[in-house]
Scaffold this motif. Structure first.
Motif, PDB file in Angstrom:
ATOM      1  N   TRP A  71       1.396 -51.189 -69.092  1.00 42.48           N
ATOM      2  CA  TRP A  71       1.330 -52.250 -70.099  1.00 42.48           C
ATOM      3  C   TRP A  71       2.255 -51.997 -71.274  1.00 42.48           C
ATOM      4  N   ILE A  72       2.671 -50.758 -71.492  1.00 43.53           N
ATOM      5  CA  ILE A  72       3.607 -50.473 -72.585  1.00 43.53           C
ATOM      6  C   ILE A  72       4.916 -51.230 -72.376  1.00 43.53           C
ATOM      7  N   PHE A  73       5.386 -51.263 -71.139  1.00 43.08           N
ATOM      8  CA  PHE A  73       6.616 -52.004 -70.821  1.00 43.08           C
ATOM      9  C   PHE A  73       6.436 -53.485 -71.130  1.00 43.08           C
ATOM     10  N   ALA A 100      -3.399 -59.419 -77.604  1.00 46.75           N
ATOM     11  CA  ALA A 100      -2.332 -60.307 -77.135  1.00 46.75           C
ATOM     12  C   ALA A 100      -1.057 -59.529 -76.845  1.00 46.75           C
ATOM     13  N   TRP A 101      -0.874 -58.397 -77.537  1.00 43.51           N
ATOM     14  CA  TRP A 101       0.315 -57.573 -77.304  1.00 43.51           C
ATOM     15  C   TRP A 101       0.382 -57.052 -75.867  1.00 43.51           C
ATOM     16  N   PHE A 102      -0.760 -56.955 -75.218  1.00 49.81           N
ATOM     17  CA  PHE A 102      -0.796 -56.366 -73.879  1.00 49.81           C
ATOM     18  C   PHE A 102      -0.493 -57.372 -72.779  1.00 49.81           C
ATOM     19  N   GLY A 103      -0.659 -58.666 -73.090  1.00 52.29           N
ATOM     20  CA  GLY A 103      -0.443 -59.676 -72.062  1.00 52.29           C
ATOM     21  C   GLY A 103      -1.450 -59.561 -70.931  1.00 52.29           C
ATOM     22  N   ASP A 104      -1.074 -60.035 -69.770  1.00 49.92           N
ATOM     23  CA  ASP A 104      -1.934 -59.976 -68.585  1.00 49.92           C
ATOM     24  C   ASP A 104      -1.659 -58.667 -67.849  1.00 49.92           C
ATOM     25  N   ALA A 112      -8.518 -54.720 -70.180  1.00 51.46           N
ATOM     26  CA  ALA A 112      -9.710 -54.182 -69.519  1.00 51.46           C
ATOM     27  C   ALA A 112      -9.935 -52.726 -69.896  1.00 51.46           C
ATOM     28  N   GLN A 113      -8.860 -51.944 -69.990  1.00 51.15           N
ATOM     29  CA  GLN A 113      -8.996 -50.547 -70.388  1.00 51.15           C
ATOM     30  C   GLN A 113      -9.510 -50.433 -71.818  1.00 51.15           C
ATOM     31  N   HIS A 114      -9.027 -51.306 -72.686  1.00 51.98           N
ATOM     32  CA  HIS A 114      -9.449 -51.277 -74.090  1.00 51.98           C
ATOM     33  C   HIS A 114     -10.930 -51.640 -74.218  1.00 51.98           C
ATOM     34  N   LEU A 115     -11.363 -52.613 -73.450  1.00 54.51           N
ATOM     35  CA  LEU A 115     -12.777 -52.977 -73.446  1.00 54.51           C
ATOM     36  C   LEU A 115     -13.627 -51.818 -72.942  1.00 54.51           C
TER      37      LEU A 115
END
Length: 492
Positions: free
Chosen positions: A71-73, A396-400, A405-408
């Motif tokens: 997701w960083i990319f 929103a920075w992470f997009g789809d 899910a990891q943050h949750l």
């Protein structure tokens, strides 16, 4: 057996094991993947010289981080507007650096432990805890994808309130060591005993209730505006955001507390104070209070903060743990060219102070902002006074990607560790109401505009993890490592 395989084959197996370990984390959440992947990594180190072991560990790290933090990319390319080459290079560099942690652990383990013996394998498992501790602290830390997070909603969950994420991670790593021992014919029963013993010790922990409900339940609402980043920062983004959030807030009439997400309005507090006051007054007519994610400004120091403001009292909390290259640029003088390439708005923020405690809705809450939820020390700072937790985030920075899910999952771990319910409001999802035992009481969709409402029970008391932090888990890991190293020394 692994020492008979060519290095390329060992590296490939380690790479696949590292990638497979991510299946234990959200959104898949298949817990057995964690001990199984660690067991493969550990088994490949048995009998290996330290240089070969370091390469094996590096391959494991490349697979683990190469899949787990893709997701960083996405964040850099889509939302940071970085050129494709720049986004690719930064992501690759990050993965290459993170992979050094398992590489160093593997090399040290092969050099100072006898991994053919139970004491050595157990010390290696303890080394995973020390590796994760180092990763959580060095260079501001990256406490993401810690193996203790994978025990959520499993029979091992009781270790989270007892010893925190590192204690839970130690149990996962010890399971892996037990599995490796099971594969060794002469130590099969000791390995089986270790695995069985860990589960037997874990089951009573699930019955302990470390905290208790206190006071009346609170009706809470989380407003998820689902405003795209580009739309949010458009010339009329402030007015548009205010209209969206004010309209949605009217749907939350009757709630005791309404929470807007991180930087819900892309403006300084002073610029829109009047608009917020009107919305807050409407809400107060039905007995509700408003918490808003907003930027705040100190005119004396010219500092800008990522903040949460309680509109009724005027109290505010400024984010302490800023995101490197997102909210500030480390070594800005030397990396000014990178700042120009990324084009991230409000990327020169200042860190705040305080513990996040705030009086809201007639009780005391512990406030955190976005990435801070990954740092257990920040979440437990306002305890035991805080009766529930509030986390606002801009996912929103992470997009789809895998990150929402990891943050949750991390937020749910924090609720379990502290024995406190959590109100989590995000811009685009996933917003959620999390019980003190980590269950999702209510949740939003991803990329949906909605108001999530529900009821929480404020709680009092302290879990051992909240009271003592990671100290006991780190001490236990150090003791096991020292015993393993001493065993090797005696045998040479």
């Amino acid at each position: 057996m692994a020492d008979r395989l060519p290095l390329w084959a060992v590296g490939l197996l380690a790479l696949l094991a590292g990638a497979g370990a991510t299946l234990a984390f959200a959104p898949v959440g298949w817990f057995p993947a964690a001990p199984l992947a660690l067991a493969v990594w550990f088994a490949l180190l048995v009998g290996a010289p330290w240089r070969r072991a370091a390469v094996t560990g590096y391959a494991f790290g490349l697979g683990f981080f190469g899949v787990g933090v893709t997701w960083i990319f996405n964040s850099l390319l889509v939302f940071g507007q970085a050129p494709l080459v720049v986004a690719s290079l930064i992501t690759m560099l990050f993965v290459l650096v993170m992979a050094l942690y398992p590489a160093v652990l593997s090399g040290l383990a092969a050099r100072f432990l006898t991994l053919e013996r139970p004491a050595g394998l157990i010390a290696l498992a303890a080394g995973v805890v020390l590796m994760e501790l180092a990763r959580s602290w060095l260079f501001s830390g990256f406490p993401w994808l810690l193996f203790g997070h994978t025990v959520l909603q499993t029979p091992l969950q009781g270790w989270l309130p007892l010893g925190g994420e590192l204690a839970a991670g130690l149990v996962v790593a010890l399971l892996a060591a037990g599995l490796v021992l099971v594969l060794q014919r002469e130590r099969r029963w000791s390995g089986a005993g270790l695995v069985a013993g860990l589960f037997v010790l874990s089951l009573p922990l699930t019955l302990v209730e470390w905290t208790q409900p206190e006071g009346e339940s609170l009706r809470v609402a989380m407003v998820q505006g689902n405003i795209e980043q580009a739309r949010k920062w458009a010339p009329d983004g402030i007015d548009h955001s205010l209209e969206v959030y004010a309209t949605l807030t009217r749907e939350a009439a009757g709630a005791d507390l309404v929470v807007w997400p991180e930087t819900a309005i892309p403006a300084l507090l002073a610029e829109i104070r009047g608009d917020l006051s009107r919305t807050a007054l409407e809400l107060q007519e039905t007995g509700g209070e408003l918490l808003v994610g907003i930027f705040d400004h100190d005119p004396q120091t010219r500092s800008i903060f990522n903040s949460v403001v309680h509109t009724r009292s005027g109290a505010g909390y400024n984010k302490r743990q800023l995101v490197p290259f997102g909210e500030y640029i480390p070594l800005r003088e030397r990396l000014a060219w990178l700042d120009r390439l990324l084009q991230i708005p409000m990327s020169d923020l200042s860190p705040g102070t305080g513990d996040g405690g705030m009086e809201v809705a007639g009780t005391y809450a512990g406030i955190s902002i976005c990435y801070e939820s990954a740092y257990a020390r920040h979440i437990r700072a306002p305890l035991p006074e805080a009766r529930f937790l509030v986390n606002v985030s801009n996912d929103a920075w992470f997009g789809d990607s895998l990150a929402p899910a990891q943050h949750l999952q991390i937020a749910r771990v924090r609720a379990v560790e502290t024995g406190r319910p959590m109100v989590r409001a995000t811009n685009t999802g996933v917003s959620a109401l999390i019980a003190a035992d980590g269950r999702l009481l209510e949740r939003s969709g991803l990329f949906s505009r909605e108001v999530v409402q529900g009821t929480i029970e404020p709680r009092t008391g302290m879990t051992p993890a909240a009271a003592l932090g990671e100290g006991p888990a780190v001490l236990a890991a150090l003791v096991l490592v020292v015993l393993g190293a001493a065993q090797r020394r005696r045998s040479t």
